[in-house]
Design a protein around this motif. Structure first.
Motif, PDB file in Angstrom:
ATOM      1  N   LEU A   1       0.845  -1.195   0.000  1.00  0.00           N
ATOM      2  CA  LEU A   1       0.000   0.000   0.000  1.00  0.00           C
ATOM      3  C   LEU A   1       0.881   1.247   0.000  1.00  0.00           C
ATOM      4  O   LEU A   1       1.870   1.334   0.736  1.00  0.00           O
ATOM      5  CB  LEU A   1      -0.924  -0.003   1.212  1.00  0.00           C
ATOM      6  N   TYR A   2       0.511   2.196  -0.825  1.00  0.00           N
ATOM      7  CA  TYR A   2       1.237   3.455  -0.967  1.00  0.00           C
ATOM      8  C   TYR A   2       0.406   4.571  -0.331  1.00  0.00           C
ATOM      9  O   TYR A   2      -0.797   4.391  -0.060  1.00  0.00           O
ATOM     10  CB  TYR A   2       1.474   3.751  -2.453  1.00  0.00           C
ATOM     11  N   PRO A   3       1.000   5.736  -0.065  1.00  0.00           N
ATOM     12  CA  PRO A   3       0.224   6.826   0.534  1.00  0.00           C
ATOM     13  C   PRO A   3      -1.068   7.120  -0.217  1.00  0.00           C
ATOM     14  O   PRO A   3      -2.109   7.381   0.415  1.00  0.00           O
ATOM     15  CB  PRO A   3       1.196   8.011   0.475  1.00  0.00           C
ATOM     16  N   ASN A   4      -1.040   7.034  -1.559  1.00  0.00           N
ATOM     17  CA  ASN A   4      -2.260   7.398  -2.279  1.00  0.00           C
ATOM     18  C   ASN A   4      -3.414   6.419  -2.033  1.00  0.00           C
ATOM     19  O   ASN A   4      -4.583   6.792  -2.174  1.00  0.00           O
ATOM     20  CB  ASN A   4      -1.995   7.563  -3.785  1.00  0.00           C
ATOM     21  N   ASN A   5      -3.109   5.169  -1.649  1.00  0.00           N
ATOM     22  CA  ASN A   5      -4.197   4.247  -1.294  1.00  0.00           C
ATOM     23  C   ASN A   5      -4.950   4.743  -0.064  1.00  0.00           C
ATOM     24  O   ASN A   5      -6.189   4.690  -0.006  1.00  0.00           O
ATOM     25  CB  ASN A   5      -3.646   2.845  -1.019  1.00  0.00           C
ATOM     26  N   TYR A   6      -4.197   5.240   0.919  1.00  0.00           N
ATOM     27  CA  TYR A   6      -4.828   5.750   2.140  1.00  0.00           C
ATOM     28  C   TYR A   6      -5.508   7.096   1.907  1.00  0.00           C
ATOM     29  O   TYR A   6      -6.583   7.370   2.464  1.00  0.00           O
ATOM     30  CB  TYR A   6      -3.787   5.867   3.259  1.00  0.00           C
ATOM     31  N   VAL A   7      -4.895   7.937   1.075  1.00  0.00           N
ATOM     32  CA  VAL A   7      -5.524   9.218   0.728  1.00  0.00           C
ATOM     33  C   VAL A   7      -6.860   8.959   0.055  1.00  0.00           C
ATOM     34  O   VAL A   7      -7.886   9.577   0.400  1.00  0.00           O
ATOM     35  CB  VAL A   7      -4.611  10.049  -0.206  1.00  0.00           C
ATOM     36  N   ALA A   8      -6.878   8.047  -0.898  1.00  0.00           N
ATOM     37  CA  ALA A   8      -8.118   7.728  -1.618  1.00  0.00           C
ATOM     38  C   ALA A   8      -9.183   7.211  -0.671  1.00  0.00           C
ATOM     39  O   ALA A   8     -10.367   7.576  -0.780  1.00  0.00           O
ATOM     40  CB  ALA A   8      -7.836   6.699  -2.716  1.00  0.00           C
ATOM     41  N   LEU A   9      -8.772   6.387   0.287  1.00  0.00           N
ATOM     42  CA  LEU A   9      -9.727   5.840   1.250  1.00  0.00           C
ATOM     43  C   LEU A   9     -10.358   6.946   2.085  1.00  0.00           C
ATOM     44  O   LEU A   9     -11.583   6.972   2.296  1.00  0.00           O
ATOM     45  CB  LEU A   9      -9.007   4.825   2.157  1.00  0.00           C
ATOM     46  N   ASP A  10      -9.543   7.888   2.546  1.00  0.00           N
ATOM     47  CA  ASP A  10     -10.084   8.995   3.345  1.00  0.00           C
ATOM     48  C   ASP A  10     -10.938   9.942   2.501  1.00  0.00           C
ATOM     49  O   ASP A  10     -11.983  10.417   2.951  1.00  0.00           O
ATOM     50  CB  ASP A  10      -8.944   9.772   4.017  1.00  0.00           C
ATOM     51  N   LEU A  11     -10.521  10.214   1.266  1.00  0.00           N
ATOM     52  CA  LEU A  11     -11.331  11.065   0.392  1.00  0.00           C
ATOM     53  C   LEU A  11     -12.668  10.399   0.079  1.00  0.00           C
ATOM     54  O   LEU A  11     -13.709  11.056   0.010  1.00  0.00           O
ATOM     55  CB  LEU A  11     -10.582  11.358  -0.911  1.00  0.00           C
ATOM     56  N   LEU A  12     -12.652   9.091  -0.075  1.00  0.00           N
ATOM     57  CA  LEU A  12     -13.878   8.340  -0.377  1.00  0.00           C
ATOM     58  C   LEU A  12     -14.860   8.423   0.790  1.00  0.00           C
ATOM     59  O   LEU A  12     -16.073   8.572   0.587  1.00  0.00           O
ATOM     60  CB  LEU A  12     -13.519   6.877  -0.669  1.00  0.00           C
ATOM     61  N   HIS A  13     -14.329   8.352   2.000  1.00  0.00           N
ATOM     62  CA  HIS A  13     -15.185   8.368   3.190  1.00  0.00           C
ATOM     63  C   HIS A  13     -15.368   9.770   3.772  1.00  0.00           C
ATOM     64  O   HIS A  13     -16.125   9.945   4.741  1.00  0.00           O
ATOM     65  CB  HIS A  13     -14.606   7.439   4.264  1.00  0.00           C
ATOM     66  N   GLY A  14     -14.658  10.745   3.221  1.00  0.00           N
ATOM     67  CA  GLY A  14     -14.798  12.110   3.700  1.00  0.00           C
ATOM     68  C   GLY A  14     -14.274  12.326   5.102  1.00  0.00           C
ATOM     69  O   GLY A  14     -14.819  13.119   5.876  1.00  0.00           O
ATOM     70  N   ASP A  15     -13.197  11.606   5.461  1.00  0.00           N
ATOM     71  CA  ASP A  15     -12.610  11.794   6.792  1.00  0.00           C
ATOM     72  C   ASP A  15     -11.087  11.747   6.681  1.00  0.00           C
ATOM     73  O   ASP A  15     -10.526  11.745   5.581  1.00  0.00           O
ATOM     74  CB  ASP A  15     -13.128  10.739   7.787  1.00  0.00           C
ATOM     75  N   SER A  16     -10.420  11.698   7.822  1.00  0.00           N
ATOM     76  CA  SER A  16      -8.952  11.630   7.832  1.00  0.00           C
ATOM     77  C   SER A  16      -8.500  10.501   8.746  1.00  0.00           C
ATOM     78  O   SER A  16      -7.502  10.608   9.456  1.00  0.00           O
ATOM     79  CB  SER A  16      -8.353  12.964   8.292  1.00  0.00           C
ATOM     80  N   ALA A  17      -9.249   9.407   8.731  1.00  0.00           N
ATOM     81  CA  ALA A  17      -8.997   8.291   9.637  1.00  0.00           C
ATOM     82  C   ALA A  17      -7.626   7.649   9.427  1.00  0.00           C
ATOM     83  O   ALA A  17      -7.085   7.035  10.347  1.00  0.00           O
ATOM     84  CB  ALA A  17     -10.094   7.236   9.471  1.00  0.00           C
ATOM     85  N   HIS A  18      -7.055   7.797   8.249  1.00  0.00           N
ATOM     86  CA  HIS A  18      -5.780   7.132   7.956  1.00  0.00           C
ATOM     87  C   HIS A  18      -4.681   8.145   7.649  1.00  0.00           C
ATOM     88  O   HIS A  18      -3.711   7.833   6.950  1.00  0.00           O
ATOM     89  CB  HIS A  18      -5.963   6.158   6.797  1.00  0.00           C
ATOM     90  N   ALA A  19      -4.840   9.343   8.200  1.00  0.00           N
ATOM     91  CA  ALA A  19      -3.896  10.429   7.901  1.00  0.00           C
ATOM     92  C   ALA A  19      -2.486  10.144   8.403  1.00  0.00           C
ATOM     93  O   ALA A  19      -1.535  10.785   7.943  1.00  0.00           O
ATOM     94  CB  ALA A  19      -4.410  11.736   8.505  1.00  0.00           C
ATOM     95  N   ASP A  20      -2.336   9.171   9.299  1.00  0.00           N
ATOM     96  CA  ASP A  20      -0.988   8.833   9.775  1.00  0.00           C
ATOM     97  C   ASP A  20      -0.182   8.085   8.715  1.00  0.00           C
ATOM     98  O   ASP A  20       1.026   7.879   8.878  1.00  0.00           O
ATOM     99  CB  ASP A  20      -1.067   7.998  11.066  1.00  0.00           C
ATOM    100  N   HIS A  21      -0.836   7.708   7.615  1.00  0.00           N
ATOM    101  CA  HIS A  21      -0.142   6.990   6.542  1.00  0.00           C
ATOM    102  C   HIS A  21       0.284   7.897   5.392  1.00  0.00           C
ATOM    103  O   HIS A  21       0.839   7.411   4.404  1.00  0.00           O
ATOM    104  CB  HIS A  21      -1.040   5.880   5.984  1.00  0.00           C
ATOM    105  N   TYR A  22      -0.003   9.188   5.498  1.00  0.00           N
ATOM    106  CA  TYR A  22       0.383  10.106   4.412  1.00  0.00           C
ATOM    107  C   TYR A  22       0.567  11.509   4.964  1.00  0.00           C
ATOM    108  O   TYR A  22       0.095  11.831   6.060  1.00  0.00           O
ATOM    109  CB  TYR A  22      -0.659  10.100   3.290  1.00  0.00           C
TER     110      TYR A  22
END
Length: 381
Positions: A313-334
């Motif tokens: 998993l790359y930072p953009n996978n986590y960014v996409a996940l947070d953008l999809l859900h409208g939150d920053s739950a995985h912001a520690d990964h990017y």
């Protein structure tokens, strides 16, 4: 080695067939144009001599494909590596993988196997829907591809599937070569990778013994392929909207060619191949009385879990996940910079889409899912 005639329509070309095929390719204008593009400073006569110096398919791959891939990765990636710690380079395997890029998924595996110390590459399963042009069909069969026949009647499909399965068993047991096959027919447009049971059912139409015995004879290795960026993401999103708007929509004759060109020549970022353990030992743990209706689903689920676990998993996978859900739950990964870069990339890709009734919100959501789903699947293990 004497190869049974029944495999002639689907198998790669044999060494004694290559000179005639090379001549046929060299006489084709489109193939000649490709050569001129790839080798602008090399006379065609020199390339022809180099081709005819190749004594077998592996020789052709090492002479032409390997160097091309090295140059391609240098220009269009940040690097490409493989983890084969679980494998024995002297053994032969059927690599069953998620499918992102029509050409590069298997081509890069061939390069990486050579780098890792294997003395052979893979025979590659390729659908005949990609082989509309005779010279392309010739070229892939030179490049160790065997053909998966599609668009057949039910009776023809059963016969073709049995021949395909028997050929795969022949490759592993008699030709002593590896195989690459996608876990499903076609690419998963949303990157939600799931193994089709039909692929496993086809595999056991050949071989001997029980279903488990037949699968063990193929030595299946789940393979996770992770591209940081998928150059075809916007093409896949457009296709998803086209199918949503018109359920009977069909790809045009040039759509696959466009996807091949875009996938090869687009920027990919980091690329990682992760080989799981061969599933032979897992198959031994399945109770012998497991109903056939459950058996294929069990095995497919195991392959899926191995692929999910193998994603890089790359930072953009986590960014996409947070953008999809409208939150920053995985912001520690990017970082904030990672997020800004991915959003700019996303906008640039969406801007490339030209279609009637373009639905920007839907297209953006589909592209976000493509990058989020590997993270969602890995976290769900």
């Amino acid at each position: 080695m004497k190869i049974p005639e029944q495999f002639d329509p689907i198998r790669p070309f044999e060494p004694d067939e290559l000179p005639d095929v090379f001549d046929r390719l060299l006489q084709n204008e489109q193939f000649s144009s490709v050569l001129a593009y790839l080798y602008p400073d090399v006379p065609k006569e020199a390339l022809a001599a180099k081709m005819h110096a190749c004594k077998d398919n592996l020789d052709f791959q090492k002479t032409f494909c390997y160097g091309f891939l090295v140059q391609l990765l240098a220009r269009l990636s940040k690097g490409c590596d493989i983890d084969i710690a679980s494998l024995d380079t002297d053994s032969r395997y059927t690599f069953i993988s998620n499918h992102r890029d029509i050409v590069l998924d298997s081509a890069l595996l061939d390069k990486l196997l050579i780098d890792a110390g294997f003395n052979t590459t893979c025979e590659i399963a390729i659908g005949d829907n990609l082989l509309k042009l005779p010279w392309v069909k010739d070229l892939v069969r030179v490049n160790k591809s065997f053909i998966v026949e599609r668009a057949l009647s039910m009776r023809e499909m059963l016969m073709a599937s049995k021949r395909l399965s028997e050929y795969m068993h022949f490759v592993i047991a008699e030709k002593n070569d590896n195989i690459w096959i996608a876990q499903r027919e076609g690419r998963a447009k949303d990157s939600n990778d799931r193994t089709q049971e039909a692929i496993l059912k086809m595999m056991v139409m050949g071989g001997d013994g029980s279903i488990i015995d037949r699968l063990k004879q193929l030595h299946l290795v789940p393979l996770a392929i992770s591209y940081e960026y998928d150059p075809c993401d916007y093409l896949k999103a457009a296709e998803l909207q086209a199918r949503r708007d018109n359920p009977s929509w069909q790809k045009g004759p040039m759509d696959d060619v466009t996807s091949m060109q875009t996938g090869i020549m687009g920027y990919k970022g980091y690329i990682h191949y992760q080989c799981a353990d061969c599933i032979d030992s897992y198959l031994d743990t399945i109770p012998a009385d497991t109903p056939k209706t459950e058996l294929f689903r069990l095995i497919a689920d195991h392959i899926d879990r191995q692929i999910f676990a193998g994603y890089r998993l790359y930072p953009n996978n986590y960014v996409a996940l947070d953008l999809l859900h409208g939150d920053s739950a995985h912001a520690d990964h990017y970082t904030a910079e990672d997020k800004a870069q991915f959003e700019a990339y996303l906008k640039g890709q969406l801007d490339k889409i030209e279609m009637e009734g373009k639905d920007d919100a839907y297209l953006r959501e589909q592209m976000l899912k493509m990058y989020a789903n590997p993270a969602i699947n890995q976290m769900g293990l």
